[in-house]
Structure formats: C-alpha cells, structure tokens
Design a protein around this motif. Structure first.
Motif, PDB file in Angstrom:
ATOM      1  N   ARG A   1     -11.277  -2.390   4.451  1.00 19.41           N
ATOM      2  CA  ARG A   1     -10.086  -1.550   4.331  1.00 19.41           C
ATOM      3  C   ARG A   1      -9.849  -0.850   5.667  1.00 19.41           C
ATOM      4  O   ARG A   1      -9.917   0.372   5.783  1.00 19.41           O
TER       5      ARG A   1
ATOM      6  N   LYS B   1      -8.543   0.978   8.758  1.00 23.58           N
ATOM      7  CA  LYS B   1      -7.504   1.995   8.920  1.00 23.58           C
ATOM      8  C   LYS B   1      -6.397   1.537   9.867  1.00 23.58           C
ATOM      9  O   LYS B   1      -5.299   2.086   9.839  1.00 23.58           O
TER      10      LYS B   1
ATOM     11  N   PRO C   1      -1.955  -4.906   5.578  1.00 19.61           N
ATOM     12  CA  PRO C   1      -2.621  -4.427   4.353  1.00 19.61           C
ATOM     13  C   PRO C   1      -2.144  -5.145   3.099  1.00 19.61           C
ATOM     14  O   PRO C   1      -2.801  -5.076   2.056  1.00 19.61           O
TER      15      PRO C   1
ATOM     16  N   ARG D   1       2.454   0.013  10.680  1.00 22.52           N
ATOM     17  CA  ARG D   1       2.681   1.262   9.927  1.00 22.52           C
ATOM     18  C   ARG D   1       3.742   1.096   8.846  1.00 22.52           C
ATOM     19  O   ARG D   1       3.595   1.609   7.729  1.00 22.52           O
TER      20      ARG D   1
ATOM     21  N   LYS E   1       4.411  -1.480   7.120  1.00 21.84           N
ATOM     22  CA  LYS E   1       3.882  -2.185   5.948  1.00 21.84           C
ATOM     23  C   LYS E   1       3.116  -1.229   5.040  1.00 21.84           C
ATOM     24  O   LYS E   1       3.209  -1.308   3.815  1.00 21.84           O
ATOM     25  N   TRP E   2       2.325  -0.333   5.646  1.00 21.11           N
ATOM     26  CA  TRP E   2       1.605   0.662   4.842  1.00 21.11           C
ATOM     27  C   TRP E   2       2.603   1.498   4.035  1.00 21.11           C
ATOM     28  O   TRP E   2       2.424   1.704   2.832  1.00 21.11           O
ATOM     29  N   GLU E   3       3.624   1.966   4.718  1.00 19.13           N
ATOM     30  CA  GLU E   3       4.603   2.818   4.048  1.00 19.13           C
ATOM     31  C   GLU E   3       5.374   2.049   2.983  1.00 19.13           C
ATOM     32  O   GLU E   3       5.707   2.585   1.926  1.00 19.13           O
TER      33      GLU E   3
ATOM     34  N   ARG F   1       1.626   3.603   0.858  1.00 27.97           N
ATOM     35  CA  ARG F   1       0.359   4.147   1.346  1.00 27.97           C
ATOM     36  C   ARG F   1       0.604   4.979   2.606  1.00 27.97           C
ATOM     37  O   ARG F   1       1.476   4.665   3.413  1.00 27.97           O
TER      38      ARG F   1
ATOM     39  N   TYR G   1      -0.289   5.987   6.255  1.00 33.61           N
ATOM     40  CA  TYR G   1      -0.937   5.304   7.373  1.00 33.61           C
ATOM     41  C   TYR G   1      -2.017   6.210   7.952  1.00 33.61           C
ATOM     42  O   TYR G   1      -1.712   7.310   8.434  1.00 33.61           O
TER      43      TYR G   1
END
Length: 252
Positions: free
Chosen positions: A40, A42, A47, A210, A212-214, A218, A220
């Motif tokens: 996982r 960071k 992700p 970033r 993609k996380w959002e 999720r 970042y």
C-alpha cells in the motif's frame, strides 16, 4: 487430454494493457497490467490496481491481442512486460504466458516489487528474460512506513532474480523521504550483497497519481511532498555512484 489441459489453463485478472509501451523494458513492449497488490505504497500512482478485481483474461486472448502488434516488438527488439499491481500474485498465469512467449521467441520482462512468496518467484523466473525490480525503500522501518508492509521476502526474491536473469533495480527518489544519506547507504549495501552487479534506474517522484487517489475517495498521503527536482536526481545519482553502484544515465 486436450480438454483437461484447457480446463486447468490459468486465468489472469487484467487491470489494463498498453500495446506499445516504451518505458518498461527494452524496445517497444506489450505491457500487461495485472490486478492485485499487497503493498500500500503512499506514493503509488496506480492505487486502482490494488484490489484483485480486474477483467478475467485467458492466455489465448492475451496471445491473440499481442499478435496484432508483434511486428513492432520484433523490429524494435521489444517484447512483453507483465506489471501490476504485483504480477507475482498471479504467478501461474504469468509463468504460462511467459512460457508461451518463449516458444514464440518473444522477449519477456517481469516488472515486480518482489512482495510475494519465493515459490511464486521461482515459478516465473525460468521463463523470464529480464526483471525490473522496484525497491520501495532500503531501510526496513521506512519500508513499513511507506508501504504498510515489512520487506519480508523482498530481499530473498531479489537475490534469486539476480541469479537467474538480468535485473534492473528501480528506485523512486522522493524528496526528504527516500533520498537521505542513510537511504542511499542502505540501498548500496543491499545491492553489493547480491550475487552479481546490477544497474539502478532512478525515477523522480511525481504527483500525477494524486487525482487517482482522490477519484477513489482516498486522501493522498504525500500531499505536501513536492516532485523531485533535477538537482535532487543528480545528487541521488552521485551518491550511489560514489558507493560503486552503476546508475543508468537518464535525462531528468
């Protein structure tokens, strides 16, 4: 017997495919991204590949799709790269695909972080022509913090890979996190302990993942960390070179 063979042919869980990749091994490559990863990180820029919820694909389907572009791979000295996610989590499928590619004279590259059982690595290596091996962090405590996992089998898998195929180690330079003197000393110690010398490809940290996380809802984790600058990449190269590590020349 033929029906029995087909029944037990492994399926792959595919996240996506890039038919004409140019950054994941030599030449033009068919890059297959498999779904599922136990790390996982960071700083992961994909992700969406973590969960093993990809599209089921058969070996024949991948080989048929690959054949459409085969002339590009042969002309450029390229081939097939299997990435992820972590492709070793689908070792049976990767081994079957690489074995079929070997029969056709197609170059194979495994793009891995090595976080899987040594048995899975041993299953794939006999049919692997090259390995791109990502080291997330060379210091154990930092590896836990960055990936959520202890290094576990990574060191053993790296040594095994180096003993079986040409390996390029990939290392992301994250300002203030993976670019300290202690980080580079630990990385050099790790590499000097391998069965034979390997080259290192230094990759500059960026923030392109970033979104993609959002998009996944999720936060970042490295929101305050800037992208690596050229001078930081040159300093990283100098630090490793000074410790006898061969760093692949690149434009930063």
């Amino acid at each position: 017997m033929k029906g029995c063979k087909e029944r037990f042919m492994p399926l792959g869980l595919c996240h996506s495919c890039e038919p004409c990749g140019t950054v994941d091994g030599q030449g033009i490559r068919y890059v297959l991204f498999l779904a599922g990863c136990a790390l996982r990180c960071k700083f992961c820029h994909n992700p969406d590949t973590w969960q093993p919820t990809g599209r089921p694909v058969t070996l024949d389907a991948v080989l048929s799709d690959l054949a459409r572009y085969e002339a590009f791979y042969r002309f450029s000295g390229g081939g097939v790269t299997v990435s992820g996610g972590e492709p070793l989590l689908q070792a049976e499928f990767v081994a079957a695909l690489f074995r079929a590619c070997r029969r056709q004279g197609i170059h194979t590259t495994l793009d891995t972080a090595g976080f899987a059982s040594p048995e899975k690595m041993a299953m794939v290596l006999p049919y692997t022509d090259a390995v791109l091996f990502s080291i997330k962090a060379a210091l154990a405590d930092k590896h836990v913090w960055l990936t959520g996992r202890s290094p576990g089998p990574i060191g053993e898998n790296l040594r095994t890979a180096v003993g079986c195929a040409p390996v390029t180690v990939r290392y992301v330079v994250i300002p203030g996190l993976t670019d300290t003197a202690a980080d580079f000393a630990a990385l050099a110690d790790l590499l000097h302990g391998l069965p034979r010398p390997v080259s290192v490809e230094l990759l500059p940290y960026h923030t392109l993942g970033r979104a993609k996380w959002e998009g996944l809802g999720r936060r970042y984790p490295l929101a305050g960390v800037p992208a690596a600058r050229r001078e930081q990449m040159l300093a990283a190269r100098a630090a490793l070179t000074a410790q006898g590590i061969r760093v692949i020349e690149a434009e930063y």
